[in-house]
Design an enzyme around this catalytic site. Structure first.
Site, PDB file in Angstrom:
ATOM      1  CG  HIS A 326      -1.909   0.201   0.608  1.00  7.13           C
ATOM      2  ND1 HIS A 326      -2.263   2.103   0.504  1.00  7.13           N
ATOM      3  CD2 HIS A 326      -3.783   0.887   1.162  1.00  7.13           C
ATOM      4  CE1 HIS A 326      -3.475   2.213   0.597  1.00  7.13           C
ATOM      5  NE2 HIS A 326      -4.566   1.250   1.007  1.00  7.13           N
ATOM      6  CG  HIS A 415       0.802 -21.200 -15.466  1.00  8.04           C
ATOM      7  ND1 HIS A 415       0.506 -21.960 -16.883  1.00  8.04           N
ATOM      8  CD2 HIS A 415       0.733 -22.600 -14.472  1.00  8.04           C
ATOM      9  CE1 HIS A 415       1.198 -22.736 -16.848  1.00  8.04           C
ATOM     10  NE2 HIS A 415       0.726 -22.978 -15.428  1.00  8.04           N
TER      11      HIS A 415
END
Length: 529
Positions: A326, A415
């Protein structure tokens, strides 16, 4: 784009060419010309990754050799020694049992993903690029310059001809109202939830935790209350409704569900991620707010998690890590995605989401912070040593000629599901993480087929990999999402079994997966009606 489903991580033979006379008097080949650096690095990775086993082999051999020389007398002597120290042996055994019990009762509960479902709207809601421009023109609010601006954005966005818009905005004239917004939310959420409950066989009454995230549509009663009412969930359900947290809120919801599953034994957690388009189509002429109109589309996903050990055998994935970053303490980061009233002198008071010009730079900083935290958790020791060595050379020995080392995350993951926020975002991440077209394919095809569906886009991308038959047992998947605030969040999943596309009947890609990947031009002209 490559259709090869196996990653190119295996060494290849070294070829030496002798077409020219060898000036080396020892007739040794110049390996700098014949050995590709990436394969040297790959060999180094294998060496470091297996260093522990290599070091343990001599110790194991010595132990076996020592045990093989034991005689009956040696065993008798060992028995007599233990017999005379019975109390010590008993206390040691009790201590070992106590420590083992403490470990197994305090360790984090494993979180499994039973299954997930992505909502695929009805074909009647398909919005081509031409349809979008037609509806924008018919509204009669946008200036000619801003219509041209939106067309320019759309032509370069990477969106295809089969994205979806809510019914209220496809009508002529459009009807964006609270009733239609509720209708869109119910259609998307209930459609995804119905599918995931049918696939898993879990009954609504068995769900103990519910987390819903939708950034811009937060009615009263809440979206989570709508789900509780629809499925008659039990009265003591732990229900959460996350709003205003942007496109990264899907992984925040996953992390919240994970935390709740640590303290709620034998529970199911339902996570629903969506965004509402009906009430958030900006009808003004502030250009910083028009980009959202062009790329956001209708969609949503439902994910069912469990901490029951008995569910492991039928689950698809196990949640390994979640990392949240954040940057809201920085004013520029806080304001780079900001919902406000526009400041157009002629038409004030129209609410939209403004995107600042430094959005990409802020996203890059957030990503750098996030992967700095994630790296030590997932990267092999070989990559961590290379990173540390480069850091020491630059910071301690002041060797400025050495470039900062970017770890190879392809050694940690098979992936990648990167939030399909826009073509520019995907281009930057592909470049900075040195990913291949194969790795980027799920994200680019999701952007092309479904558009930016906000927090649910990560699940359309994972569904793409499943439909392609790419997910094998043991494969690791990295989901990365960005959102207002500004936030960058990651989740790491490990496949518990090989996913057979033939079993994925409700996968949104399954009936058209053979049509992908498609070539996406840098500019796709829009034909005027």
């Amino acid at each position: 784009m490559s259709h090869n489903q196996n990653q190119p991580h295996r060494p290849v033979p070294v070829h030496v060419t002798n077409a020219e006379p060898n000036p080396n008097p020892n007739n040794l080949p110049n390996f700098l010309l014949s050995v590709r650096l990436k394969y040297v690095k790959l060999g180094y990775h294998y060496l470091i990754s297996n260093a522990l086993y290599i070091l343990l082999l001599p110790l194991l051999a010595a132990t076996i050799a020592n045990l093989s020389s034991f005689t009956i007398n040696d065993l008798s002597l060992l028995y007599n020694t233990l017999r005379f120290h019975f109390l010590s042996a008993t206390l040691a055994t009790a201590l070992l049992i106590s420590l083992s019990t403490a470990y197994f009762t305090t360790r984090p509960r494993r979180v499994f993903l039973l299954d997930f479902s992505c909502y695929k709207p009805d074909p009647s809601l398909i919005c081509t690029r031409e349809t979008f421009m037609d509806r924008s023109q018919r509204v009669g609010i946008f200036t000619e310059d801003n219509l041209a601006f939106q067309q320019k954005i759309l032509e370069r966005s990477g969106l295809g001809q089969k994205t979806y818009f809510p019914e209220a905005l496809l009508r002529v004239p459009p009807n964006p109202c609270m009733e239609e917004a509720r209708k869109e939310a119910e259609t998307v959420m209930f459609g995804a939830i119905d599918a995931v409950l049918e696939k898993t066989g879990v009954k609504p009454k068995d769900i103990g935790i519910l987390v819903v995230n939708c950034s811009l549509f937060n009615p009263t009663p809440s979206l989570s209350a709508m789900i509780v009412n629809k499925y008659k969930l039990r009265g003591n359900i732990l229900s959460y409704n996350l709003g205003g947290m942007g496109c990264s809120a899907g992984l925040i919801s996953i992390d919240l569900a994970k935390q709740m599953l640590q303290v709620q034994p034998n529970s199911y957690a339902l996570v629903v991620s969506t965004e509402n388009i009906t009430l958030n189509w900006y009808l003004g002429n502030d250009r910083s707010m028009l980009l959202s109109n062009c790329i956001f589309r209708m969609g949503g996903a439902a994910v069912l998690l469990s901490n029951r050990s008995s569910d492991r055998s039928r689950s698809k994935y196990q949640l390994i890590h979640t990392v949240r970053t954040h940057k809201g303490a920085d004013d520029n980061a806080f304001g780079c995605v900001y919902q406000r009233e526009d400041n157009n002198a002629e038409e004030t008071g129209k609410i939209g989401v403004s995107l600042s010009k430094n959005l990409m730079a802020i996203a890059g900083e957030a990503l750098k912070t996030n992967i700095t935290t994630l790296g030590p958790l997932v990267l092999p020791m070989s990559e961590q040593l290379l990173f540390f060595a480069t850091l020491v050379a630059r910071k301690v020995f002041k060797v400025k000629k050495i470039k900062p080392y970017i770890p190879d995350f392809k050694l940690a993951f098979e992936h990648f599901c990167i939030h399909a926020g826009g073509r520019a975002v995907l281009d930057e991440i592909e470049k900075n993480l040195d990913l291949s077209e194969w790795h980027m394919e799920p994200s680019r095809m999701t952007l092309n087929r479904f558009g930016n569906t906000s927090s649910s886009s990560l699940w359309y991308e994972l569904a793409y990999s499943e439909a392609k038959g790419r997910i094998k047992r043991g494969d690791r998947t990295w989901q990365i999402a960005f959102g207002s605030g500004f936030k960058c969040n990651s989740a790491v999943w490990k496949a518990l079994r090989t996913i057979d596309p033939m079993d994925e009947k409700t996968n949104p890609w399954i009936d058209e997966i053979d049509d992908f990947p498609v070539q996406v031009p840098r500019i796709t002209p829009i034909t005027s009606s």
